[in-house]
Design a protein around this motif. Structure first.
Motif, PDB file in Angstrom:
ATOM      1  N   VAL A 126     -58.005  50.515  34.539  1.00 19.86           N
ATOM      2  CA  VAL A 126     -58.219  51.748  35.103  1.00 19.86           C
ATOM      3  C   VAL A 126     -59.725  51.785  35.074  1.00 19.86           C
ATOM      4  O   VAL A 126     -60.740  51.592  35.957  1.00 19.86           O
TER       5      VAL A 126
ATOM      6  N   LEU B 235     -56.475  39.922  39.613  1.00 16.36           N
ATOM      7  CA  LEU B 235     -56.501  40.999  37.974  1.00 16.36           C
ATOM      8  C   LEU B 235     -54.729  40.548  38.596  1.00 16.36           C
ATOM      9  O   LEU B 235     -53.383  40.932  39.454  1.00 16.36           O
ATOM     10  N   TYR B 236     -53.977  40.482  36.691  1.00 17.20           N
ATOM     11  CA  TYR B 236     -52.200  39.815  37.389  1.00 17.20           C
ATOM     12  C   TYR B 236     -51.844  40.466  35.768  1.00 17.20           C
ATOM     13  O   TYR B 236     -52.126  41.372  34.538  1.00 17.20           O
ATOM     14  N   ASN B 237     -50.803  41.872  36.178  1.00 18.52           N
ATOM     15  CA  ASN B 237     -50.707  42.639  34.883  1.00 18.52           C
ATOM     16  C   ASN B 237     -49.393  41.628  34.479  1.00 18.52           C
ATOM     17  O   ASN B 237     -47.958  42.943  35.734  1.00 18.52           O
ATOM     18  N   VAL B 238     -48.327  42.013  33.626  1.00 13.84           N
ATOM     19  CA  VAL B 238     -46.631  42.567  33.567  1.00 13.84           C
ATOM     20  C   VAL B 238     -46.575  43.209  32.311  1.00 13.84           C
ATOM     21  O   VAL B 238     -47.440  41.963  31.223  1.00 13.84           O
ATOM     22  N   TYR B 239     -45.996  44.536  32.146  1.00 15.35           N
ATOM     23  CA  TYR B 239     -46.117  44.921  31.384  1.00 15.35           C
ATOM     24  C   TYR B 239     -47.135  45.167  29.986  1.00 15.35           C
ATOM     25  O   TYR B 239     -48.198  45.749  30.856  1.00 15.35           O
TER      26      TYR B 239
ATOM     27  N   LEU C 183     -56.934  50.490  43.618  1.00 16.64           N
ATOM     28  CA  LEU C 183     -56.939  51.535  41.793  1.00 16.64           C
ATOM     29  C   LEU C 183     -56.204  52.219  42.242  1.00 16.64           C
ATOM     30  O   LEU C 183     -54.897  53.054  41.410  1.00 16.64           O
TER      31      LEU C 183
ATOM     32  N   GLY D 140     -48.442  52.274  38.049  1.00 19.28           N
ATOM     33  CA  GLY D 140     -47.659  51.970  36.552  1.00 19.28           C
ATOM     34  C   GLY D 140     -46.746  53.861  36.310  1.00 19.28           C
ATOM     35  O   GLY D 140     -46.475  53.879  35.481  1.00 19.28           O
ATOM     36  N   VAL D 141     -47.214  54.662  36.842  1.00 14.23           N
ATOM     37  CA  VAL D 141     -46.502  56.032  36.241  1.00 14.23           C
ATOM     38  C   VAL D 141     -44.797  55.904  36.539  1.00 14.23           C
ATOM     39  O   VAL D 141     -43.970  56.418  36.176  1.00 14.23           O
TER      40      VAL D 141
ATOM     41  N   ALA E  97     -43.035  53.712  36.948  1.00 15.11           N
ATOM     42  CA  ALA E  97     -42.912  52.294  36.020  1.00 15.11           C
ATOM     43  C   ALA E  97     -43.040  52.731  35.112  1.00 15.11           C
ATOM     44  O   ALA E  97     -41.960  52.517  34.436  1.00 15.11           O
ATOM     45  N   GLU E  98     -43.271  54.101  34.422  1.00 16.37           N
ATOM     46  CA  GLU E  98     -43.338  54.506  32.626  1.00 16.37           C
ATOM     47  C   GLU E  98     -41.801  55.147  33.031  1.00 16.37           C
ATOM     48  O   GLU E  98     -41.342  55.088  32.134  1.00 16.37           O
TER      49      GLU E  98
ATOM     50  N   SER F 243     -60.671  51.294  45.725  1.00 19.27           N
ATOM     51  CA  SER F 243     -60.248  52.193  45.126  1.00 19.27           C
ATOM     52  C   SER F 243     -58.733  52.733  45.474  1.00 19.27           C
ATOM     53  O   SER F 243     -58.134  53.479  44.664  1.00 19.27           O
TER      54      SER F 243
ATOM     55  N   PHE G  28     -47.617  49.295  27.980  1.00 17.32           N
ATOM     56  CA  PHE G  28     -47.318  49.007  29.078  1.00 17.32           C
ATOM     57  C   PHE G  28     -48.801  50.372  29.424  1.00 17.32           C
ATOM     58  O   PHE G  28     -49.783  49.758  30.074  1.00 17.32           O
TER      59      PHE G  28
ATOM     60  N   ILE H 205     -52.312  51.514  42.283  1.00 12.55           N
ATOM     61  CA  ILE H 205     -51.614  50.228  41.232  1.00 12.55           C
ATOM     62  C   ILE H 205     -51.547  51.437  40.151  1.00 12.55           C
ATOM     63  O   ILE H 205     -50.429  51.503  39.162  1.00 12.55           O
ATOM     64  N   VAL H 206     -52.458  53.049  39.885  1.00 15.09           N
ATOM     65  CA  VAL H 206     -51.549  53.846  39.090  1.00 15.09           C
ATOM     66  C   VAL H 206     -50.474  54.567  38.964  1.00 15.09           C
ATOM     67  O   VAL H 206     -49.813  55.041  38.612  1.00 15.09           O
TER      68      VAL H 206
ATOM     69  N   HIS I 270     -40.871  47.428  34.686  1.00 18.29           N
ATOM     70  CA  HIS I 270     -42.578  47.623  35.064  1.00 18.29           C
ATOM     71  C   HIS I 270     -42.513  46.153  36.000  1.00 18.29           C
ATOM     72  O   HIS I 270     -41.573  45.288  36.529  1.00 18.29           O
ATOM     73  N   PRO I 271     -43.050  46.462  36.719  1.00 18.77           N
ATOM     74  CA  PRO I 271     -43.277  45.473  37.986  1.00 18.77           C
ATOM     75  C   PRO I 271     -44.437  44.684  37.405  1.00 18.77           C
ATOM     76  O   PRO I 271     -44.913  44.702  36.655  1.00 18.77           O
ATOM     77  N   GLU I 272     -44.365  43.570  37.844  1.00 17.56           N
ATOM     78  CA  GLU I 272     -45.412  42.508  38.425  1.00 17.56           C
ATOM     79  C   GLU I 272     -46.126  42.313  38.869  1.00 17.56           C
ATOM     80  O   GLU I 272     -45.741  42.601  40.072  1.00 17.56           O
ATOM     81  N   LEU I 273     -47.928  42.641  38.734  1.00 16.83           N
ATOM     82  CA  LEU I 273     -48.625  42.788  39.528  1.00 16.83           C
ATOM     83  C   LEU I 273     -49.638  42.001  39.772  1.00 16.83           C
ATOM     84  O   LEU I 273     -50.473  41.534  38.715  1.00 16.83           O
ATOM     85  N   TYR I 274     -50.226  41.928  40.922  1.00 17.78           N
ATOM     86  CA  TYR I 274     -51.391  41.083  41.235  1.00 17.78           C
ATOM     87  C   TYR I 274     -52.704  41.941  42.100  1.00 17.78           C
ATOM     88  O   TYR I 274     -51.745  42.384  43.575  1.00 17.78           O
ATOM     89  N   ASN I 275     -53.600  42.016  41.651  1.00 14.43           N
ATOM     90  CA  ASN I 275     -54.434  42.573  42.140  1.00 14.43           C
ATOM     91  C   ASN I 275     -55.364  41.942  42.712  1.00 14.43           C
ATOM     92  O   ASN I 275     -55.993  41.910  41.952  1.00 14.43           O
TER      93      ASN I 275
ATOM     94  N   GLU J 194     -66.181  48.254  40.745  1.00 12.62           N
ATOM     95  CA  GLU J 194     -66.836  49.587  41.255  1.00 12.62           C
ATOM     96  C   GLU J 194     -67.861  49.995  41.243  1.00 12.62           C
ATOM     97  O   GLU J 194     -68.771  49.696  42.367  1.00 12.62           O
TER      98      GLU J 194
ATOM     99  N   LEU K 110     -52.670  49.928  31.602  1.00 14.01           N
ATOM    100  CA  LEU K 110     -52.974  50.682  32.961  1.00 14.01           C
ATOM    101  C   LEU K 110     -54.203  51.263  32.401  1.00 14.01           C
ATOM    102  O   LEU K 110     -55.199  51.396  33.202  1.00 14.01           O
TER     103      LEU K 110
END
Lengths: 92, 92
Positions: free
Chosen positions: A43, A58-62, B39, B46-47, B49-50, B36, A35, B42-43, B55-60, A50, A39
């Motif tokens: 970033v 964007l899709y994230n899982v683990y 993001l 992420g911190v 989650a770690e 911005s 993960f 998300i960070v 950990h989540p499933e995340l869509y942005n 930007e 991550l």
């Protein structure tokens, strides 16, 4: 802005390994060791996005990150998407 | 690990505004001023989650971030999910 159809997109995609044209966008599935690396990648992509003022879906899982690029204003794939994909590939 | 059904989850969700139980997970849609800020969020998630090793499933896309929490090992929603959601809410 000129949009690409599947045929013209596929020519551009020859230079972008594992990117595919799907539903009027270009997409790639990335997989990382863990993960934390995923991550970090998110970033880095965010900073590129930007800079370009052009943002991915964007899709994230683990350890997995799926990126989809499309140009909403143009309702399709444009050079903005290929340029961002090219810059994302340069991260590796 | 005990899993929650929709009734027991909804009692816990009373303390988590705008989180909903959906398909054996809990979900919330976040909206920010710009990419911005999204993001940055998300960070931060992420911190958290770690730290939790969960950990989540995340869509942005641009200023929107959808978070979905479920415990894959338990095939449902557990206290791990509620704890992470609670910590995410504390970011605000």
């Amino acid at each position: 802005m000129t949009t690409y159809n599947v045929e013209s997109a596929n020519i551009k995609l020859e230079d972008l390994p594992d990117w595919n044209f799907e539903n009027n966008g270009i997409e790639k599935k990335f997989e990382f060791k863990n993960f934390s690396q995923a991550l970090g990648f998110i970033v880095q992509v965010g900073v590129l996005a930007e800079k370009a003022n052009h943002h991915p879906e964007l899709y994230n899982v683990y350890n997995k990150v799926n990126i989809r690029l499309t140009t909403h204003d143009a309702d399709g794939v444009t050079d903005k998407d290929f340029n961002l994909a090219t810059n994302i590939e340069k991260l590796f």
